[in-house]
Motif scaffolding. Structure first.
Motif, short mmCIF file in Angstrom:
data_model
loop_
_atom_site.label_atom_id
_atom_site.label_comp_id
_atom_site.label_asym_id
_atom_site.label_seq_id
_atom_site.Cartn_x
_atom_site.Cartn_y
_atom_site.Cartn_z
N ALA A 1 0.83 -1.21 0.00
CA ALA A 1 0.00 0.00 0.00
C ALA A 1 0.87 1.26 0.00
O ALA A 1 0.60 2.22 -0.73
CB ALA A 1 -0.93 0.01 1.21
N LYS A 2 1.95 1.23 0.78
CA LYS A 2 2.85 2.40 0.84
C LYS A 2 3.56 2.57 -0.50
O LYS A 2 3.75 3.69 -0.98
CB LYS A 2 3.87 2.22 1.96
CG LYS A 2 3.25 2.37 3.35
CD LYS A 2 4.27 2.99 4.32
CE LYS A 2 3.58 3.46 5.59
NZ LYS A 2 3.70 2.52 6.70
N ALA A 3 4.01 1.46 -1.10
CA ALA A 3 4.69 1.54 -2.40
C ALA A 3 3.74 2.10 -3.45
O ALA A 3 4.12 2.94 -4.28
CB ALA A 3 5.21 0.17 -2.81
N LEU A 4 2.48 1.66 -3.42
CA LEU A 4 1.49 2.16 -4.38
C LEU A 4 1.29 3.67 -4.20
O LEU A 4 1.25 4.41 -5.19
CB LEU A 4 0.16 1.41 -4.17
CG LEU A 4 -0.99 1.86 -5.08
CD1 LEU A 4 -0.70 1.47 -6.53
CD2 LEU A 4 -2.32 1.24 -4.61
N ASP A 5 1.22 4.12 -2.96
CA ASP A 5 1.07 5.55 -2.71
C ASP A 5 2.25 6.34 -3.27
O ASP A 5 2.09 7.41 -3.84
CB ASP A 5 0.94 5.82 -1.20
CG ASP A 5 -0.44 5.45 -0.68
OD1 ASP A 5 -1.35 5.25 -1.51
OD2 ASP A 5 -0.59 5.34 0.55
N ARG A 6 3.46 5.78 -3.09
CA ARG A 6 4.65 6.46 -3.61
C ARG A 6 4.63 6.51 -5.15
O ARG A 6 4.96 7.52 -5.75
CB ARG A 6 5.93 5.78 -3.12
CG ARG A 6 6.39 6.34 -1.77
CD ARG A 6 7.65 5.66 -1.28
NE ARG A 6 7.33 4.38 -0.67
CZ ARG A 6 7.86 3.22 -1.01
NH1 ARG A 6 8.76 3.17 -1.97
NH2 ARG A 6 7.50 2.12 -0.39
N MET A 7 4.23 5.38 -5.77
CA MET A 7 4.13 5.37 -7.24
C MET A 7 3.15 6.44 -7.71
O MET A 7 3.43 7.20 -8.63
CB MET A 7 3.59 4.01 -7.72
CG MET A 7 4.58 2.89 -7.72
SD MET A 7 3.73 1.37 -8.28
CE MET A 7 4.24 0.23 -7.02
N ALA A 8 1.99 6.50 -7.05
CA ALA A 8 0.96 7.46 -7.46
C ALA A 8 1.45 8.89 -7.28
O ALA A 8 1.27 9.74 -8.16
CB ALA A 8 -0.31 7.22 -6.65
N ALA A 9 2.13 9.15 -6.15
CA ALA A 9 2.64 10.51 -5.89
C ALA A 9 3.67 10.89 -6.95
O ALA A 9 3.66 12.01 -7.47
CB ALA A 9 3.24 10.58 -4.49
N MET A 10 4.56 9.95 -7.30
CA MET A 10 5.59 10.25 -8.29
C MET A 10 4.97 10.44 -9.67
O MET A 10 5.43 11.28 -10.46
CB MET A 10 6.66 9.15 -8.31
CG MET A 10 7.53 9.13 -7.06
SD MET A 10 9.03 8.12 -7.24
CE MET A 10 8.37 6.47 -7.35
N LEU A 11 3.93 9.67 -9.99
CA LEU A 11 3.25 9.86 -11.28
C LEU A 11 2.65 11.26 -11.36
O LEU A 11 2.78 11.96 -12.38
CB LEU A 11 2.16 8.79 -11.46
CG LEU A 11 2.65 7.42 -11.93
CD1 LEU A 11 1.58 6.35 -11.70
CD2 LEU A 11 3.05 7.45 -13.41
N THR A 12 2.01 11.69 -10.27
CA THR A 12 1.41 13.03 -10.26
C THR A 12 2.50 14.10 -10.38
O THR A 12 2.37 15.05 -11.15
CB THR A 12 0.62 13.23 -8.94
OG1 THR A 12 -0.34 12.17 -8.85
CG2 THR A 12 -0.09 14.56 -8.92
N GLU A 13 3.61 13.91 -9.64
CA GLU A 13 4.71 14.89 -9.70
C GLU A 13 5.34 14.97 -11.09
O GLU A 13 5.62 16.05 -11.59
CB GLU A 13 5.83 14.47 -8.73
CG GLU A 13 5.61 14.86 -7.30
CD GLU A 13 6.68 14.20 -6.43
OE1 GLU A 13 7.85 14.08 -6.87
OE2 GLU A 13 6.33 13.76 -5.31
N THR A 14 5.59 13.81 -11.70
CA THR A 14 6.26 13.84 -13.01
C THR A 14 5.35 14.46 -14.07
O THR A 14 5.82 15.17 -14.95
CB THR A 14 6.69 12.43 -13.47
OG1 THR A 14 5.58 11.53 -13.35
CG2 THR A 14 7.87 11.91 -12.70
N ALA A 15 4.04 14.18 -13.97
CA ALA A 15 3.10 14.79 -14.93
C ALA A 15 3.11 16.30 -14.76
O ALA A 15 3.15 17.05 -15.75
CB ALA A 15 1.70 14.23 -14.70
N ARG A 16 3.12 16.76 -13.51
CA ARG A 16 3.14 18.20 -13.26
C ARG A 16 4.44 18.81 -13.78
O ARG A 16 4.44 19.84 -14.44
CB ARG A 16 2.98 18.47 -11.75
CG ARG A 16 2.68 19.93 -11.44
CD ARG A 16 2.46 20.15 -9.95
NE ARG A 16 1.42 19.31 -9.40
CZ ARG A 16 1.50 18.66 -8.23
NH1 ARG A 16 2.58 18.75 -7.50
NH2 ARG A 16 0.50 17.93 -7.79
N ALA A 17 5.58 18.14 -13.50
CA ALA A 17 6.88 18.66 -13.95
C ALA A 17 6.95 18.77 -15.47
O ALA A 17 7.55 19.69 -16.01
CB ALA A 17 8.00 17.76 -13.43
#
Ligand SMILES: [Zn+2]
Length: 313
Positions: free
Chosen positions: A38-54
């Motif tokens: 669950a924690k790994a999934l949250d990190r993946m999702a956060a990084m996906l959102t960050e990279t899309a924004r960047a």
């Protein structure tokens, strides 16, 4: 624009990949498997959102490449060595729910094979085998632009084809698999066993260090490279005999020192593959670089969903 996720034993990399295979932005974090899925999934999702924004984009889909075994058809993790407690978890379903875009997953060697076939050294090759040689040996087979699957979507384990039944034990239960004889740890093990007792480089030996020493003229390291090349050559010659492919693309950490191996590998193919038109098999080096798994993960999405590439498989 595709969001790409590369799930490895030690790190998870995430990026935005454009339609030509370029990485527009990327992030990575430790896999930290023991902290739970669950924690790994949250990190993946956060990084996906960050990279899309960047990158200033919205994803039209997400592709995942993961160390296996994974089930590409259901999206579930199997019993993966590095995160056995994630078995049955389904990042495809979870990321679809979070991002509302189509998601596809493949074994990471298959993902990298798709990347090289679509955007790299294997472009336009009709029969392509991608082999990655590092901590293990992984491979993916592409025929006419489609990933070859075994029964029920299974991933053939080319790294575990048998080279020498009297060889070392392998984690898969057999002795003398290609991986147990020719992956990077095998080269380190061989030198530790065969170097003179007073060998000055015995401590902290790595495959990379052995390659450096061989290039500097160190005799024991040179013999380790020779032994490594012998087994690499046998396995690759088997690939040529079994598949007579148009190209074999070689990637993975050990192939950063490909110059030490390629000549002798070619000679092994000439010696062993007389029944097939071996001279037509091109031996090429992977061209997508450090991010080949990540770029391949994006290609997983294109392979599964993009127009003109056939049915959803
Ligand atoms: Zn094995």
């Amino acid at each position: 624009m595709i969001g790409a996720v590369d799930i490895g034993g030690t790190k998870i990399a995430v990026g935005v990949i454009d339609e030509t295979g370029r990485v527009l932005s990327r992030r990575e974090c430790p896999t930290d498997a023991v902290a739970g899925y669950a924690k790994a999934l949250d990190r993946m999702a956060a990084m996906l959102t960050e990279t899309a924004r960047a990158a200033g984009v919205n994803f039209s889909g997400i592709g995942i490449g993961s160390t296996g075994p994974v089930d590409p058809l259901t999206g579930e993790f199997g019993e993966v060595n590095f995160f056995p407690h994630w078995k049955g978890q389904n990042p495809v379903r979870d990321l679809e729910r979070m991002f509302h875009v189509p998601v596809a997953m493949e074994n990471d060697a298959d993902a990298a094979a798709l990347g090289e076939a679509g955007w790299g050294a294997g472009k336009d090759k009709k029969q392509l085998i991608y082999v990655t040689i590092g901590t293990g040996i992984g491979a993916g087979i592409i025929l006419d632009g489609r990933l070859y699957r075994g029964v029920d979507g299974s991933h053939p384990e080319i790294g575990h084809h048998l080279i020498d039944p009297s060889g070392p034990a392998c984690a898969c239960g057999f002795h003398g698999c290609w991986e147990s004889l020719a992956a990077a740890p095998a080269m380190v093990g061989w030198l530790q066993k065969n170097a003179p007792l007073d060998y000055p480089h015995r401590h902290n030996l790595t495959a990379k260090r052995i390659c450096e020493l061989a290039r500097e003229g160190d005799e024991a390291a040179r013999r380790a490279v020779e032994n490594e090349t012998y087994y690499l050559g046998l396995g690759l010659a088997n690939m040529v005999t079994l598949f007579a492919p148009e190209a074999i693309v070689l990637g993975g950490s050990l192939m950063k020192s490909a110059i030490l191996f390629l000549d002798q590998i070619r000679k092994a193919i000439v010696r062993n593959c007389k029944l097939v038109p071996f001279e037509q098999t091109e031996l090429a080096l992977a061209s997508l670089g450090e991010d080949s798994n990540l770029i391949g993960a994006a290609r997983v999405w294109h392979h599964r969903f993009a127009a003109g590439e056939g049915q959803r498989v």
